[in-house]
Design a protein around this motif. Structure first.
Motif, PDB file in Angstrom:
ATOM      1  N   LEU A   1       0.821  -1.208   0.000  1.00  0.00           N
ATOM      2  CA  LEU A   1       0.000   0.000   0.000  1.00  0.00           C
ATOM      3  C   LEU A   1       0.860   1.264   0.000  1.00  0.00           C
ATOM      4  O   LEU A   1       0.628   2.183  -0.785  1.00  0.00           O
ATOM      5  CB  LEU A   1      -0.951   0.018   1.194  1.00  0.00           C
ATOM      6  CG  LEU A   1      -2.100  -0.976   1.200  1.00  0.00           C
ATOM      7  CD1 LEU A   1      -2.876  -0.880   2.508  1.00  0.00           C
ATOM      8  CD2 LEU A   1      -3.034  -0.756   0.030  1.00  0.00           C
ATOM      9  N   LYS A   2       1.858   1.291   0.876  1.00  0.00           N
ATOM     10  CA  LYS A   2       2.724   2.471   0.990  1.00  0.00           C
ATOM     11  C   LYS A   2       3.468   2.716  -0.314  1.00  0.00           C
ATOM     12  O   LYS A   2       3.505   3.839  -0.820  1.00  0.00           O
ATOM     13  CB  LYS A   2       3.707   2.302   2.140  1.00  0.00           C
ATOM     14  CG  LYS A   2       4.595   3.498   2.348  1.00  0.00           C
ATOM     15  CD  LYS A   2       5.531   3.326   3.508  1.00  0.00           C
ATOM     16  CE  LYS A   2       6.362   4.597   3.667  1.00  0.00           C
ATOM     17  NZ  LYS A   2       7.422   4.452   4.619  1.00  0.00           N
ATOM     18  N   HIS A   3       4.042   1.682  -0.870  1.00  0.00           N
ATOM     19  CA  HIS A   3       4.788   1.805  -2.117  1.00  0.00           C
ATOM     20  C   HIS A   3       3.869   2.265  -3.255  1.00  0.00           C
ATOM     21  O   HIS A   3       4.220   3.153  -4.034  1.00  0.00           O
ATOM     22  CB  HIS A   3       5.455   0.466  -2.459  1.00  0.00           C
ATOM     23  CG  HIS A   3       6.259   0.489  -3.703  1.00  0.00           C
ATOM     24  ND1 HIS A   3       7.421   1.217  -3.825  1.00  0.00           N
ATOM     25  CD2 HIS A   3       6.060  -0.110  -4.906  1.00  0.00           C
ATOM     26  CE1 HIS A   3       7.912   1.059  -5.037  1.00  0.00           C
ATOM     27  NE2 HIS A   3       7.098   0.261  -5.719  1.00  0.00           N
ATOM     28  N   SER A   4       2.690   1.678  -3.344  1.00  0.00           N
ATOM     29  CA  SER A   4       1.735   2.041  -4.394  1.00  0.00           C
ATOM     30  C   SER A   4       1.265   3.480  -4.233  1.00  0.00           C
ATOM     31  O   SER A   4       1.179   4.229  -5.214  1.00  0.00           O
ATOM     32  CB  SER A   4       0.542   1.088  -4.383  1.00  0.00           C
ATOM     33  OG  SER A   4       0.960  -0.231  -4.659  1.00  0.00           O
ATOM     34  N   LEU A   5       0.944   3.885  -3.004  1.00  0.00           N
ATOM     35  CA  LEU A   5       0.498   5.257  -2.755  1.00  0.00           C
ATOM     36  C   LEU A   5       1.581   6.255  -3.137  1.00  0.00           C
ATOM     37  O   LEU A   5       1.296   7.279  -3.766  1.00  0.00           O
ATOM     38  CB  LEU A   5       0.098   5.438  -1.293  1.00  0.00           C
ATOM     39  CG  LEU A   5      -0.369   6.843  -0.903  1.00  0.00           C
ATOM     40  CD1 LEU A   5      -1.645   7.227  -1.665  1.00  0.00           C
ATOM     41  CD2 LEU A   5      -0.588   6.935   0.589  1.00  0.00           C
ATOM     42  N   GLU A   6       2.824   5.962  -2.792  1.00  0.00           N
ATOM     43  CA  GLU A   6       3.928   6.857  -3.154  1.00  0.00           C
ATOM     44  C   GLU A   6       4.022   7.011  -4.664  1.00  0.00           C
ATOM     45  O   GLU A   6       4.224   8.121  -5.170  1.00  0.00           O
ATOM     46  CB  GLU A   6       5.249   6.329  -2.587  1.00  0.00           C
ATOM     47  CG  GLU A   6       5.366   6.483  -1.090  1.00  0.00           C
ATOM     48  CD  GLU A   6       6.572   5.762  -0.486  1.00  0.00           C
ATOM     49  OE1 GLU A   6       7.280   5.035  -1.221  1.00  0.00           O
ATOM     50  OE2 GLU A   6       6.798   5.927   0.718  1.00  0.00           O
ATOM     51  N   LYS A   7       3.837   5.923  -5.396  1.00  0.00           N
ATOM     52  CA  LYS A   7       3.885   5.980  -6.861  1.00  0.00           C
ATOM     53  C   LYS A   7       2.703   6.769  -7.421  1.00  0.00           C
ATOM     54  O   LYS A   7       2.864   7.569  -8.344  1.00  0.00           O
ATOM     55  CB  LYS A   7       3.919   4.564  -7.439  1.00  0.00           C
ATOM     56  CG  LYS A   7       5.272   3.886  -7.211  1.00  0.00           C
ATOM     57  CD  LYS A   7       5.297   2.405  -7.487  1.00  0.00           C
ATOM     58  CE  LYS A   7       4.987   1.985  -8.879  1.00  0.00           C
ATOM     59  NZ  LYS A   7       5.141   0.530  -9.102  1.00  0.00           N
TER      60      LYS A   7
END
Length: 160
Positions: free
Chosen positions: A128-134
């Motif tokens: 989730l964190k990685h996807s949100l950052e992208k």
């Protein structure tokens, strides 16, 4: 799994559905013909009308990616709101785009932005964190996208 063809249609009694597909994405365009009550939300202390007669809901489902983008457009195809949701398993079933909505969203409206359901990041395995950052770094070519939408809608509407 959510089906793109049926999202955000509460109180809508009549609409037109358009579909544009290439190798990497599917764009679903829903033109609202008749809605019982317009749909508005309060964003940043301001009431924003998202759905009304002759408005459009556009979903961009990237088949090889981690999100969907939903645009709310007025009758002149001006962007009212950009809404991005972290997803998994973006695919096509029965010729309809589907995705698994993970409940973490990023919204842009009137030059402001906001993350919804950020508490989901606390116990996340990193996806989730990685996807949100992208998503927050995305810079979709909205001008080109709106031109594509106009082309799809005008072609279909003029052929009625």
């Amino acid at each position: 799994m959510k089906y793109s063809s049926s999202t955000y249609l509460r109180d809508v009694s009549e609409y037109k559905l358009y579909l544009y597909k290439n190798d990497n994405e599917v764009i679903i365009i829903k033109k609202i013909v008749k809605i019982v009550n317009p749909f508005s939300l309060v964003e940043f202390g301001e009431e924003i009308k998202l759905i009304d007669n002759d408005y459009y809901i556009v979903e961009i489902v990237n088949l090889n990616d981690y999100y969907i983008c939903r645009l709310f457009l007025d009758s002149s195809l001006n962007i009212i709101e950009e809404y991005y949701t972290v997803t998994k398993n973006n695919d096509i079933k029965d010729n309809i785009p589907v995705y698994e909505d993970l409940g973490l969203s990023y919204v842009k409206v009137n030059g402001k932005d906001k993350v919804y359901h950020g508490e989901k990041l606390i116990n996340d395995d990193g996806y989730l964190k990685h996807s949100l950052e992208k998503i927050m770094k995305l810079n979709l070519d909205m001008k080109n996208l709106i031109l594509k939408i106009k082309k799809v809608v005008n072609f279909d509407e003029n052929s009625d």
